[in-house]
Design a protein around this motif. Structure first.
Motif, PDB file in Angstrom:
ATOM      1  N   LEU A 265       0.826  -1.207   0.000  1.00 45.23           N
ATOM      2  CA  LEU A 265       0.000   0.000   0.000  1.00 45.23           C
ATOM      3  C   LEU A 265       0.863   1.261   0.000  1.00 45.23           C
ATOM      4  O   LEU A 265       0.552   2.242  -0.689  1.00 45.23           O
ATOM      5  N   ILE A 266       1.934   1.240   0.772  1.00 43.66           N
ATOM      6  CA  ILE A 266       2.856   2.384   0.770  1.00 43.66           C
ATOM      7  C   ILE A 266       3.454   2.571  -0.616  1.00 43.66           C
ATOM      8  O   ILE A 266       3.571   3.704  -1.124  1.00 43.66           O
ATOM      9  N   LEU A 267       3.826   1.473  -1.254  1.00 43.36           N
ATOM     10  CA  LEU A 267       4.364   1.538  -2.606  1.00 43.36           C
ATOM     11  C   LEU A 267       3.339   2.139  -3.570  1.00 43.36           C
ATOM     12  O   LEU A 267       3.683   2.988  -4.405  1.00 43.36           O
ATOM     13  N   ALA A 268       2.082   1.717  -3.443  1.00 39.76           N
ATOM     14  CA  ALA A 268       1.040   2.187  -4.358  1.00 39.76           C
ATOM     15  C   ALA A 268       0.762   3.674  -4.197  1.00 39.76           C
ATOM     16  O   ALA A 268       0.709   4.420  -5.187  1.00 39.76           O
ATOM     17  N   PHE A 269       0.598   4.118  -2.955  1.00 37.34           N
ATOM     18  CA  PHE A 269       0.187   5.498  -2.708  1.00 37.34           C
ATOM     19  C   PHE A 269       1.335   6.502  -2.837  1.00 37.34           C
ATOM     20  O   PHE A 269       1.137   7.602  -3.363  1.00 37.34           O
ATOM     21  N   PHE A 270       2.512   6.150  -2.350  1.00 37.84           N
ATOM     22  CA  PHE A 270       3.574   7.142  -2.223  1.00 37.84           C
ATOM     23  C   PHE A 270       4.740   6.942  -3.181  1.00 37.84           C
ATOM     24  O   PHE A 270       5.687   7.743  -3.170  1.00 37.84           O
ATOM     25  N   VAL A 271       4.688   5.913  -4.020  1.00 35.43           N
ATOM     26  CA  VAL A 271       5.720   5.714  -5.030  1.00 35.43           C
ATOM     27  C   VAL A 271       5.097   5.631  -6.419  1.00 35.43           C
ATOM     28  O   VAL A 271       5.422   6.423  -7.309  1.00 35.43           O
ATOM     29  N   VAL A 272       4.190   4.684  -6.584  1.00 34.13           N
ATOM     30  CA  VAL A 272       3.597   4.455  -7.908  1.00 34.13           C
ATOM     31  C   VAL A 272       2.801   5.660  -8.378  1.00 34.13           C
ATOM     32  O   VAL A 272       2.984   6.152  -9.514  1.00 34.13           O
ATOM     33  N   LEU A 273       1.900   6.155  -7.554  1.00 35.87           N
ATOM     34  CA  LEU A 273       1.039   7.270  -7.954  1.00 35.87           C
ATOM     35  C   LEU A 273       1.846   8.530  -8.311  1.00 35.87           C
ATOM     36  O   LEU A 273       1.620   9.107  -9.385  1.00 35.87           O
ATOM     37  N   PRO A 274       2.788   8.979  -7.464  1.00 35.46           N
ATOM     38  CA  PRO A 274       3.566  10.175  -7.854  1.00 35.46           C
ATOM     39  C   PRO A 274       4.378   9.974  -9.124  1.00 35.46           C
ATOM     40  O   PRO A 274       4.454  10.885  -9.963  1.00 35.46           O
ATOM     41  N   ILE A 275       4.993   8.785  -9.289  1.00 39.67           N
ATOM     42  CA  ILE A 275       5.799   8.553 -10.489  1.00 39.67           C
ATOM     43  C   ILE A 275       4.921   8.566 -11.739  1.00 39.67           C
ATOM     44  O   ILE A 275       5.298   9.145 -12.768  1.00 39.67           O
ATOM     45  N   GLN A 276       3.740   7.947 -11.667  1.00 37.29           N
ATOM     46  CA  GLN A 276       2.855   7.901 -12.831  1.00 37.29           C
ATOM     47  C   GLN A 276       2.460   9.305 -13.286  1.00 37.29           C
ATOM     48  O   GLN A 276       2.509   9.616 -14.484  1.00 37.29           O
ATOM     49  N   PHE A 277       2.091  10.158 -12.349  1.00 41.20           N
ATOM     50  CA  PHE A 277       1.676  11.509 -12.732  1.00 41.20           C
ATOM     51  C   PHE A 277       2.874  12.402 -13.082  1.00 41.20           C
ATOM     52  O   PHE A 277       2.723  13.353 -13.848  1.00 41.20           O
ATOM     53  N   TRP A 278       4.049  12.098 -12.535  1.00 40.86           N
ATOM     54  CA  TRP A 278       5.254  12.816 -12.967  1.00 40.86           C
ATOM     55  C   TRP A 278       5.573  12.478 -14.417  1.00 40.86           C
ATOM     56  O   TRP A 278       5.954  13.358 -15.202  1.00 40.86           O
ATOM     57  N   LEU A 279       5.401  11.220 -14.796  1.00 35.92           N
ATOM     58  CA  LEU A 279       5.615  10.818 -16.185  1.00 35.92           C
ATOM     59  C   LEU A 279       4.629  11.520 -17.115  1.00 35.92           C
ATOM     60  O   LEU A 279       4.970  11.888 -18.241  1.00 35.92           O
ATOM     61  N   VAL A 280       3.402  11.720 -16.630  1.00 38.03           N
ATOM     62  CA  VAL A 280       2.413  12.454 -17.425  1.00 38.03           C
ATOM     63  C   VAL A 280       2.829  13.912 -17.565  1.00 38.03           C
ATOM     64  O   VAL A 280       2.809  14.475 -18.665  1.00 38.03           O
ATOM     65  N   ALA A 281       3.206  14.543 -16.445  1.00 39.37           N
ATOM     66  CA  ALA A 281       3.555  15.968 -16.465  1.00 39.37           C
ATOM     67  C   ALA A 281       4.753  16.252 -17.357  1.00 39.37           C
ATOM     68  O   ALA A 281       4.852  17.338 -17.948  1.00 39.37           O
ATOM     69  N   THR A 282       5.658  15.289 -17.497  1.00 35.67           N
ATOM     70  CA  THR A 282       6.845  15.476 -18.330  1.00 35.67           C
ATOM     71  C   THR A 282       6.643  14.920 -19.738  1.00 35.67           C
ATOM     72  O   THR A 282       7.601  14.862 -20.521  1.00 35.67           O
ATOM     73  N   ALA A 283       5.397  14.505 -20.037  1.00 36.00           N
ATOM     74  CA  ALA A 283       5.022  14.030 -21.381  1.00 36.00           C
ATOM     75  C   ALA A 283       5.847  12.834 -21.841  1.00 36.00           C
ATOM     76  O   ALA A 283       6.133  12.682 -23.030  1.00 36.00           O
ATOM     77  N   ARG A 284       6.238  11.969 -20.908  1.00 29.81           N
ATOM     78  CA  ARG A 284       6.944  10.736 -21.267  1.00 29.81           C
ATOM     79  C   ARG A 284       5.897   9.645 -21.551  1.00 29.81           C
ATOM     80  O   ARG A 284       5.739   8.689 -20.779  1.00 29.81           O
ATOM     81  N   PHE A 285       5.187   9.808 -22.645  1.00 36.20           N
ATOM     82  CA  PHE A 285       4.028   8.973 -22.936  1.00 36.20           C
ATOM     83  C   PHE A 285       4.383   7.499 -23.131  1.00 36.20           C
ATOM     84  O   PHE A 285       3.634   6.615 -22.693  1.00 36.20           O
ATOM     85  N   ASP A 286       5.502   7.221 -23.774  1.00 33.47           N
ATOM     86  CA  ASP A 286       5.866   5.819 -24.021  1.00 33.47           C
ATOM     87  C   ASP A 286       6.102   5.062 -22.718  1.00 33.47           C
ATOM     88  O   ASP A 286       5.777   3.869 -22.616  1.00 33.47           O
ATOM     89  N   LEU A 287       6.661   5.735 -21.726  1.00 35.00           N
ATOM     90  CA  LEU A 287       6.930   5.085 -20.446  1.00 35.00           C
ATOM     91  C   LEU A 287       5.699   5.068 -19.548  1.00 35.00           C
ATOM     92  O   LEU A 287       5.434   4.066 -18.876  1.00 35.00           O
ATOM     93  N   PHE A 288       4.941   6.161 -19.531  1.00 28.18           N
ATOM     94  CA  PHE A 288       3.799   6.206 -18.615  1.00 28.18           C
ATOM     95  C   PHE A 288       2.699   5.205 -19.007  1.00 28.18           C
ATOM     96  O   PHE A 288       1.932   4.752 -18.170  1.00 28.18           O
ATOM     97  N   THR A 289       2.661   4.803 -20.284  1.00 33.79           N
ATOM     98  CA  THR A 289       1.645   3.840 -20.704  1.00 33.79           C
ATOM     99  C   THR A 289       1.976   2.405 -20.292  1.00 33.79           C
ATOM    100  O   THR A 289       1.076   1.560 -20.231  1.00 33.79           O
TER     101      THR A 289
END
Length: 356
Positions: free
Chosen positions: A110-134
């Motif tokens: 749960l810690i991994l999901a909320f505080f690692v996975v979620l921030p990284i996923q939206f950081w990938l979106v904000a930086t337009a790294r579409f190939d990786l975020f998908t």
């Protein structure tokens, strides 16, 4: 009027869009409020009317919520919009997990999901790294979650616990992250207007769900059988057409009493045509807008049904009990579930077809 709107800058065009949307919502809300004061004459019919009106006002509240969220996101810029949707994703996942049984061995996951996975996923979106975020969640996270869970040394219901967490991440984080990603797509001659794509997606999906619900509930409300018998006494072709439109057996009665193929098809058709008529605010032509609207409606409506199945499995009528979510998010998943399913399909279809 159309020529005047075309002469405006992209920013003013989006502002005019929100002005029109909020104006329409205000008028509809006033009408719904005034209808609540309707004089009561027939107790049986009035009870049914009040039930329908209450349901419509809940759907209207969902529409208000979506409109306000997207207006704030657009007004404050793409970065703030991404952060805003990350917060929505956080509370939606929190709501999902709260209503799913967990064990002590799940804490690391749960810690991994909320505080690692979620921030990284939206950081990938904000930086337009579409190939990786998908592929970040479907590939890397889906492999990492069971590894972390196994290291917690708790094999009881291992597969079930990890599947629930992975499913929650997929819907609440992966699905929602595709909404702000639409703001970063670029099309030739469509610079600065990506907010229209978000509006287009939400408007089409909400239209589909709203039409489907209104038609299905028309035939599934208690007392409709008696009302139909009263009206049948007068006969008429119009009554038979109404019965055909509004009365159909549920396709999955143990999951949803309001879902049937007839109302689903009508909702799909109306929402797809509406999307095609709004093609002028998108980079699509009429036929292209019709096709992507159909795809979004299929994904959104079926996703809504899937989330109903999850609620039945948990033994709850909605994610927010008695109008207040157990996590303080006020039944957030009930408001965004269709969007979480429609956004990835819409995003990847548009990006693949147009090479955006």
């Amino acid at each position: 009027m159309n020529e005047y709107l075309r002469q405006l800058s992209p920013t003013h065009q989006v502002a005019a869009l929100f002005f029109i949307v909020f104006g329409l919502l205000v008028m509809v809300s006033i009408v719904a409020f005034l209808l609540s004061f309707r004089e009561r004459r027939n107790p049986r019919h009035d009870e049914r009317w009040q039930r329908e009106l209450a349901h419509f006002r809940r759907l209207l509240g969902t529409t208000w919520f979506m409109a306000v969220i997207f207006w704030i996101g657009w007004a404050l810029g793409e970065t703030v919009a991404t952060v805003l949707f990350a917060l929505i994703s956080f509370f939606a996942l929190r709501e999902f997990i709260t209503l799913s049984p967990t064990r002590r061995g799940d804490h690391r996951s749960l810690i991994l999901a909320f505080f690692v996975v979620l921030p990284i996923q939206f950081w990938l979106v904000a930086t337009a790294r579409f190939d990786l975020f998908t592929v970040f969640i479907p590939v890397y996270v889906f492999l990492a979650i069971p590894v972390v869970s196994a290291l917690a040394d708790d094999p009881n219901h291992f597969l079930e616990r990890n599947a629930k967490l992975q499913w929650g991440i997929m819907v609440c984080v992966y699905g929602m992250s595709h909404v702000p990603a639409l703001l970063l797509l670029t099309f030739p001659g469509y610079e600065g207007k990506s907010a229209f794509l978000v509006f287009f997606l939400v408007f089409v999906v909400q239209t589909c769900v709203l039409v489907q619900h209104l038609i299905a509930r028309r035939g599934s409300l208690p007392g409709e059988e008696a009302a139909a018998e009263d009206a049948e006494a007068s006969g008429g072709r119009l009554q038979r057409v109404g019965d055909w439109l509004f009365r159909d057996a549920p396709a999955a009665p143990h999951v949803s009493r309001s879902f049937n193929w007839r109302s689903w098809a009508i909702g799909m058709a109306i929402a797809s045509v509406v999307g095609a008529l709004f093609s002028f605010i998108t980079p699509f032509r009429f036929g292209q807008a019709l096709a992507v609207s159909l795809l979004a409606c299929v994904a959104g409506s079926m996703g809504h049904l899937v989330m109903k199945a999850l609620k039945r499995d948990r033994g709850i009528p909605n994610w927010g009990r008695r109008g207040v979510g157990v996590t303080g998010a006020n039944g957030l998943l009930d408001r965004v579930d269709a969007l979480c399913f429609a956004a990835p399909v819409f995003f990847h279809s548009v990006r693949w077809y147009f090479g955006a």
